[in-house]
Design a protein around this motif. Sequence first.
Motif, PDB file in Angstrom:
ATOM      1  N   ARG A   9      -5.078   0.782   7.253  1.00  0.00           N
ATOM      2  CA  ARG A   9      -6.397   0.765   6.589  1.00  0.00           C
ATOM      3  C   ARG A   9      -6.404   1.657   5.342  1.00  0.00           C
ATOM      4  O   ARG A   9      -7.123   1.384   4.399  1.00  0.00           O
ATOM      5  CB  ARG A   9      -7.483   1.236   7.572  1.00  0.00           C
ATOM      6  CG  ARG A   9      -7.902   0.145   8.541  1.00  0.00           C
ATOM      7  CD  ARG A   9      -8.872   0.697   9.558  1.00  0.00           C
ATOM      8  NE  ARG A   9     -10.123   1.181   9.002  1.00  0.00           N
ATOM      9  CZ  ARG A   9     -11.239   0.468   8.867  1.00  0.00           C
ATOM     10  NH1 ARG A   9     -11.259  -0.793   9.254  1.00  0.00           N
ATOM     11  NH2 ARG A   9     -12.323   1.016   8.365  1.00  0.00           N
ATOM     12  N   ASN A  43      -7.961  -4.482   9.661  1.00  0.00           N
ATOM     13  CA  ASN A  43      -7.003  -3.730   8.842  1.00  0.00           C
ATOM     14  C   ASN A  43      -7.079  -3.996   7.345  1.00  0.00           C
ATOM     15  O   ASN A  43      -6.280  -3.454   6.591  1.00  0.00           O
ATOM     16  CB  ASN A  43      -5.580  -3.992   9.350  1.00  0.00           C
ATOM     17  CG  ASN A  43      -5.352  -3.327  10.697  1.00  0.00           C
ATOM     18  OD1 ASN A  43      -5.939  -2.281  10.982  1.00  0.00           O
ATOM     19  ND2 ASN A  43      -4.541  -3.937  11.536  1.00  0.00           N
ATOM     20  N   THR A  44      -8.021  -4.858   6.930  1.00  0.00           N
ATOM     21  CA  THR A  44      -8.165  -5.115   5.488  1.00  0.00           C
ATOM     22  C   THR A  44      -9.639  -4.995   5.091  1.00  0.00           C
ATOM     23  O   THR A  44     -10.542  -5.050   5.947  1.00  0.00           O
ATOM     24  CB  THR A  44      -7.685  -6.531   5.119  1.00  0.00           C
ATOM     25  OG1 THR A  44      -8.434  -7.464   5.887  1.00  0.00           O
ATOM     26  CG2 THR A  44      -6.204  -6.708   5.350  1.00  0.00           C
ATOM     27  N   LEU A  76      -9.660   2.117   3.150  1.00  0.00           N
ATOM     28  CA  LEU A  76     -10.685   2.116   4.206  1.00  0.00           C
ATOM     29  C   LEU A  76     -10.566   3.389   5.043  1.00  0.00           C
ATOM     30  O   LEU A  76      -9.455   3.872   5.278  1.00  0.00           O
ATOM     31  CB  LEU A  76     -10.482   0.910   5.129  1.00  0.00           C
ATOM     32  CG  LEU A  76     -10.806  -0.463   4.543  1.00  0.00           C
ATOM     33  CD1 LEU A  76     -10.231  -1.553   5.430  1.00  0.00           C
ATOM     34  CD2 LEU A  76     -12.323  -0.644   4.406  1.00  0.00           C
ATOM     35  N   ASN A 130     -10.457   1.240  14.680  1.00  0.00           N
ATOM     36  CA  ASN A 130     -10.073   1.202  13.267  1.00  0.00           C
ATOM     37  C   ASN A 130      -9.373   2.501  12.842  1.00  0.00           C
ATOM     38  O   ASN A 130      -9.760   3.135  11.859  1.00  0.00           O
ATOM     39  CB  ASN A 130     -11.315   0.942  12.411  1.00  0.00           C
ATOM     40  CG  ASN A 130     -11.720  -0.514  12.475  1.00  0.00           C
ATOM     41  OD1 ASN A 130     -10.869  -1.386  12.642  1.00  0.00           O
ATOM     42  ND2 ASN A 130     -13.006  -0.786  12.383  1.00  0.00           N
ATOM     43  N   ASP A 165     -12.987  -5.761   7.353  1.00  0.00           N
ATOM     44  CA  ASP A 165     -13.929  -4.687   7.650  1.00  0.00           C
ATOM     45  C   ASP A 165     -15.351  -5.070   7.192  1.00  0.00           C
ATOM     46  O   ASP A 165     -16.321  -4.904   7.925  1.00  0.00           O
ATOM     47  CB  ASP A 165     -13.467  -3.406   6.963  1.00  0.00           C
ATOM     48  CG  ASP A 165     -14.179  -2.191   7.486  1.00  0.00           C
ATOM     49  OD1 ASP A 165     -13.877  -1.796   8.630  1.00  0.00           O
ATOM     50  OD2 ASP A 165     -15.055  -1.660   6.781  1.00  0.00           O
TER      51      ASP A 165
END
Length: 389
Positions: free
Chosen positions: A157, A123-124, A162, A152, A128
């Motif tokens: 995100r 989630n960061t 992301l 994901n 990732d």
Amino acid sequence: MKSLFLKKGFERRVQTGYLWIFSNEVENLKDFVPGELAKIFTHTKDFVGIGYVNPHSLICARILSKKDTKIDIDFVKNRITTALSLRKKLYNKPYYRLLFSEGDFFPGVIIDRYDNIFSIQLNTFWADKNKDLIITALKEIFSNNINIVLKNDNNARLLETLPLSVESLNSEFNGDIFFEENEIKMYVNILKGQKTGYYFDQRENKKLMQFVAKDSYVIDVFSYIGGWGLNALKNGAKKVTFVDISAFPLECAEENVKLNKFKAETEFIKMDAIDFLKNLAQSNEKPDVLVIDPPAFVKSKKKLNEALKGYINLNKWALKSVKKNGFIFTCSCSQHVDEEKFHWILNNAAKTAGKKFKILSKLSQGFDHPVNPKMKETFYLKGFFIQVL
Ligand SMILES: C[S@@+](CC[C@H](N)C(=O)[O-])C[C@H]1O[C@@H](n2cnc3c(N)ncnc32)[C@H](O)[C@@H]1O
């Protein structure tokens, strides 16, 4: 590794164990690129910890370690094996949330385990960027033959800039998973399912069905693949109705009833929860036990008031819809609604519904979702088991 300096007055919370640093709390954010590691210091140059930075995110840094240590494969393996040994102690079957982000001192990483299938949320930006490190660590701890799915698709995100995606690393794996919870057989397709596939966080709460399900009519609203209702069937319910707005989870719930050879009457209703409850409140066949387990209503602090009204309305209709002296399990998984606020919501809902109730037990997230005592954000699931008079 570069150094990130906290502004004067922003050191106390982090020094006492809080793992997030916000973009207004640091001096030199523009020195960093997303996902970069940093040594974090106070403005007086006292070492605080090693963390990772994303200058584009409101939470601009997260602390991985309070020690000045290398963030390498051994570090990642250590975080996972520490989390694993807790789960092995707690559960006798390999189906659980293996790693719960800040709750297991590993910000940004969530891993659910379904035996040799692992569902991961990164989630960061740092998480990732370091997915190969995390995947290698998992393979070294478990085996090279494990199946890994990268789920994901969490909106968190987007806050880190992301993209959203779902990917099975083994292209031959079709996503079907079979697992157990509270000795009940469960099926879901992890690629089509929500979140990491299943909501393990209610496991211990669902066991409370043993006190009220026998010979009862139970309605599981926001059922997903049926966890609460299946626990009711296992504990002798005479009829269970599953309600969800999505078709696929209901198909799985139906499959799960068959898998367990439960013989009691069941029905599966695809409908909006409020519409369903409004009808139920007028009906002659009210349930003895009602479960209300909605998705998070409060996605941000800004929308809190709107969401509070939503919770009051939902609980008002729930209170009107259960039999006299019946029971409700009512929950909120919104990080921004704490236990006190949820209690207030319930009191307001009861006042508007003209009902009285007794609290029999508080509900909270399962043991495999440990709360970091320095971060109230990690205590996200709360609820009450009540009797409606
Ligand atoms: C937190 S999950 C429920 C988890 C489930 N009770 C369990 O223990 O596994 C929320 C569920 O609510 C469903 N849902 C979302 N909005 C809904 C609505 N307006 N009416 C009915 N169901 C809804 C979602 O499809 C999802 O399955």
